[in-house]
Design an enzyme around this catalytic site. Sequence first.
Site, PDB file in Angstrom:
ATOM      1  N   ARG A 215      -0.003   4.585  16.913  1.00  0.00           N
ATOM      2  CA  ARG A 215      -0.888   5.739  15.690  1.00  0.00           C
ATOM      3  C   ARG A 215      -0.743   6.774  16.319  1.00  0.00           C
ATOM      4  NH1 ARG A 215       0.452   1.156  12.812  1.00  0.00           N
ATOM      5  NH2 ARG A 215      -1.538   0.878  11.277  1.00  0.00           N
TER       6      ARG A 215
ATOM      7  N   ASP B  32      -7.076   3.446  11.396  1.00  0.00           N
ATOM      8  CA  ASP B  32      -5.933   3.921  12.031  1.00  0.00           C
ATOM      9  C   ASP B  32      -6.444   4.809  10.462  1.00  0.00           C
ATOM     10  OD1 ASP B  32      -5.044   1.972  12.813  1.00  0.00           O
ATOM     11  OD2 ASP B  32      -4.644   1.267  10.858  1.00  0.00           O
TER      12      ASP B  32
ATOM     13  N   ASP C 284       0.821  -1.275   0.003  1.00  0.00           N
ATOM     14  CA  ASP C 284      -0.047  -0.179  -0.071  1.00  0.00           C
ATOM     15  C   ASP C 284       0.975   1.158   0.428  1.00  0.00           C
ATOM     16  OD1 ASP C 284      -1.733  -1.498  -0.025  1.00  0.00           O
ATOM     17  OD2 ASP C 284      -2.359  -1.205   2.377  1.00  0.00           O
TER      18      ASP C 284
ATOM     19  N   SER D   6      -4.312  -8.851   6.505  1.00  0.00           N
ATOM     20  CA  SER D   6      -3.907  -7.874   6.708  1.00  0.00           C
ATOM     21  C   SER D   6      -3.460  -7.214   8.057  1.00  0.00           C
ATOM     22  CB  SER D   6      -4.859  -6.185   6.721  1.00  0.00           C
ATOM     23  OG  SER D   6      -3.795  -5.297   6.948  1.00  0.00           O
TER      24      SER D   6
HETATM   25  N1  ARG Z   1      -8.780  -3.463  14.194  1.00  0.00           N
HETATM   26  C1  ARG Z   1      -7.826  -2.527  14.911  1.00  0.00           C
HETATM   27  C2  ARG Z   1      -7.532  -1.718  15.188  1.00  0.00           C
HETATM   28  O1  ARG Z   1      -8.771  -0.053  15.018  1.00  0.00           O
HETATM   29  C3  ARG Z   1      -6.690  -3.221  14.253  1.00  0.00           C
HETATM   30  C4  ARG Z   1      -6.584  -2.790  12.587  1.00  0.00           C
HETATM   31  C5  ARG Z   1      -5.034  -3.285  12.284  1.00  0.00           C
HETATM   32  N2  ARG Z   1      -4.481  -2.053  11.316  1.00  0.00           N
HETATM   33  C6  ARG Z   1      -3.662  -2.704   9.778  1.00  0.00           C
HETATM   34  N3  ARG Z   1      -3.356  -1.743   9.361  1.00  0.00           N
HETATM   35  N4  ARG Z   1      -3.949  -3.918   9.975  1.00  0.00           N
HETATM   36  O2  ARG Z   1      -7.007  -0.550  15.435  1.00  0.00           O
END
Ligand code: ARG
Length: 392
Positions: free
Chosen positions: A94, A123, A15, A175
């Site tokens: 993040r 995110d 990505d 992912s």
């Molecule tokens: N669902 C989790 C969160 O919102 C994990 C996100 C994972 N991100 C990723 N790019 N795979 O914190």
Amino acid sequence: MKKDKVVLAYSGGLDTSVAIKWLAKKGYQVIAYMADVGQEADFSAYEKRALKTGALKVIIDDLKKEFVDDFVFKSLKAGAIYEGGYLLATALSRPLIAKGLVKAAHKERAGFVAHGCTGKGNDQVRFEITIGALDPKLKVLAPAREWNLKTRQDEIRYAKKNKIPIDATKKRPHSIDVNLWGISIESGKLEDPYYAPDEDIYQITKGVNKAAAKPAYVTIEFKNGIPVKLNGKAAAGAALISKLAKIAGDAGVGRSDMMENRLVGIKSREIYEAPAGWALYTAHKALEGLVLDRELSHFKDAVALKYAELVYYGLWYTPLKEALDKFVDETQKYVNGTVKLKLHKGNCVAVGRKSPDSLYKKELATYEKGDKFDQSLAKGFIELWGLPYKGK
Ligand code: ARG
């Protein structure tokens, strides 16, 4: 300030590699920013990849210590868990990465920052809320929300066409986001909530069948709510976490499989691994059981719930979160002592605890000799406590 300069949060994956090219084609000068939060990536290989793809420069920022001290341990002290299963590994990283991005943009005199998140996840919110809180003048670009590449296959085609070096042959069924506090896994077959994942989805925890046959016992010593010793040996945060992750992961501790309510209103299936996190959470809670009085303890449980929401919602740099940190720190004055954990076949149980700040009084609790509890007082206590309900 150069208007066409952008600092992109770069992971090295497909990505964000596509994002470099996409931004460069739009006329931006791209600086790739890589935050090291303990994901154990091959940073120098990714650096080469970013430069080959069209980045002018790559910044690698070691944030591990700051991540543990200022994010992970704050959340641990608060007892934050989202929806009963998520220790917030991704969510905690993040705001820190966004802060690094803002700093890098200032240093590079860039007017733009960018991330590779899609429009469906949490995110993007966490990045952009933090960027906005720290520097509202910075403009944010989110290529993955704009480009017309609908699937991973589209992205691979774009990468091939544009000679972006990727591991396109490697199938990536899910992912995955990794840092030293834990691993988040989503998408692929997991999109069916009834699908039971294969064992090989798990990266750092063993299944019950493969977990060590014998229980592992560990002791964790806390000072003001922060773990400072593992099995009697002093260890700094990141080192303690990685040692404990190995022990707990081998015992099969730290998995969760849940349906989760995302910020953007959808439910999603998530698999998490946080072996050290679960062990530390369990130990910390056990110690609090010994040292916090009833009212403080119950109130703190409510705070934990709110704290987890704030982290999950990307509201790290906000007045409420900062005020709650002050409250939590006040409670952690008492959280000193040692907890003994038993880790066995996916179970993690506190089997012993001791503290100089213990509120436990054996002479009051005992059913043996030496009892100092005046049982005659109980009669009057119950009489008054139950007065409003007499005859109900
Ligand atoms: N669902 C989790 C969160 O919102 C994990 C996100 C994972 N991100 C990723 N790019 N795979 O914190």
